[in-house]
Write a protein that holds these residues in place. Sequence first.
Motif, mmCIF file in Angstrom:
data_model
loop_
_atom_site.group_PDB
_atom_site.id
_atom_site.type_symbol
_atom_site.label_atom_id
_atom_site.label_comp_id
_atom_site.label_asym_id
_atom_site.label_seq_id
_atom_site.Cartn_x
_atom_site.Cartn_y
_atom_site.Cartn_z
ATOM 1 N N SER A 1 -1.463 9.554 -4.923
ATOM 2 C CA SER A 1 -2.037 10.786 -5.482
ATOM 3 C C SER A 1 -1.590 11.047 -6.914
ATOM 4 N N PHE A 2 -0.487 10.413 -7.333
ATOM 5 C CA PHE A 2 0.060 10.637 -8.669
ATOM 6 C C PHE A 2 0.866 9.409 -9.070
ATOM 7 N N MET A 3 0.782 9.056 -10.357
ATOM 8 C CA MET A 3 1.600 7.973 -10.880
ATOM 9 C C MET A 3 1.989 8.310 -12.308
ATOM 10 N N ASP A 4 3.271 8.078 -12.649
ATOM 11 C CA ASP A 4 3.708 8.293 -14.019
ATOM 12 C C ASP A 4 4.098 6.950 -14.644
ATOM 13 N N SER A 5 4.773 7.003 -15.783
ATOM 14 C CA SER A 5 5.124 5.774 -16.500
ATOM 15 C C SER A 5 6.052 4.867 -15.700
ATOM 16 N N SER A 6 6.808 5.426 -14.757
ATOM 17 C CA SER A 6 7.665 4.598 -13.903
ATOM 18 C C SER A 6 6.820 3.657 -13.054
ATOM 19 N N GLY A 7 5.684 4.150 -12.572
ATOM 20 C CA GLY A 7 4.758 3.318 -11.808
ATOM 21 C C GLY A 7 4.186 2.203 -12.664
ATOM 22 N N ALA B 1 0.850 -1.198 0.000
ATOM 23 C CA ALA B 1 0.000 0.000 0.000
ATOM 24 C C ALA B 1 0.885 1.247 0.000
ATOM 25 N N PRO B 2 1.257 1.699 -1.204
ATOM 26 C CA PRO B 2 2.036 2.934 -1.265
ATOM 27 C C PRO B 2 1.122 4.140 -1.047
ATOM 28 N N SER B 3 1.710 5.242 -0.611
ATOM 29 C CA SER B 3 0.954 6.485 -0.512
ATOM 30 C C SER B 3 1.853 7.628 -0.945
ATOM 31 N N GLY B 4 1.246 8.613 -1.567
ATOM 32 C CA GLY B 4 1.995 9.750 -2.086
ATOM 33 C C GLY B 4 2.117 9.664 -3.594
ATOM 34 N N GLU B 5 3.259 10.128 -4.101
ATOM 35 C CA GLU B 5 3.496 10.158 -5.538
ATOM 36 C C GLU B 5 4.338 8.967 -5.979
ATOM 37 N N LEU B 6 3.845 8.239 -6.955
ATOM 38 C CA LEU B 6 4.558 7.069 -7.481
ATOM 39 C C LEU B 6 5.263 7.479 -8.766
ATOM 40 N N ASP B 7 6.387 8.186 -8.593
ATOM 41 C CA ASP B 7 7.188 8.649 -9.719
ATOM 42 C C ASP B 7 8.434 7.774 -9.845
ATOM 43 N N HIS B 8 9.364 8.176 -10.710
ATOM 44 C CA HIS B 8 10.568 7.371 -10.956
ATOM 45 C C HIS B 8 11.321 7.073 -9.661
#
Length: 121
Positions: free
Chosen positions: A56-62, A19-26
């Motif tokens: 709250s946020f995920m990019d292509s790294s996620g 269960a991650p929380s926050g921004e899932l960036d690179h």
Amino acid sequence: MGLQTDIKLDVHGRVLVAAPSGELDHYWAERLRAQIDLTFEKASCRHILLDMGGVSFMDSSGIGMIIGRYKKTEMSGGRIVIANMSEPISRLFDVSGLSKIVTRAENAQTAMNMLGGAFDE
């Protein structure tokens, strides 16, 4: 680096609940990948339940991190189920094609039921 991201990992039987929380960036996707893989192997897990309710946020790294964990569970004869996705992350899943290979669940309990596990193990 963005907002602080935390990762909560629990093992219930053969199911790893991440269960991650926050921004899932690179930056955080790599750390999440490493922590999931280490716990998955140490606890001899078969499935992964990824609870995205706090993201709250995920990019292509996620997306890449999820695809890698999908492959890892497939190799162990298991599966990955994603729960509690926000609308923006759900759209990202659809656009990326992840929704064609990764099962979604409305909430963590439903996901756990799909994986044949229980939270009290």
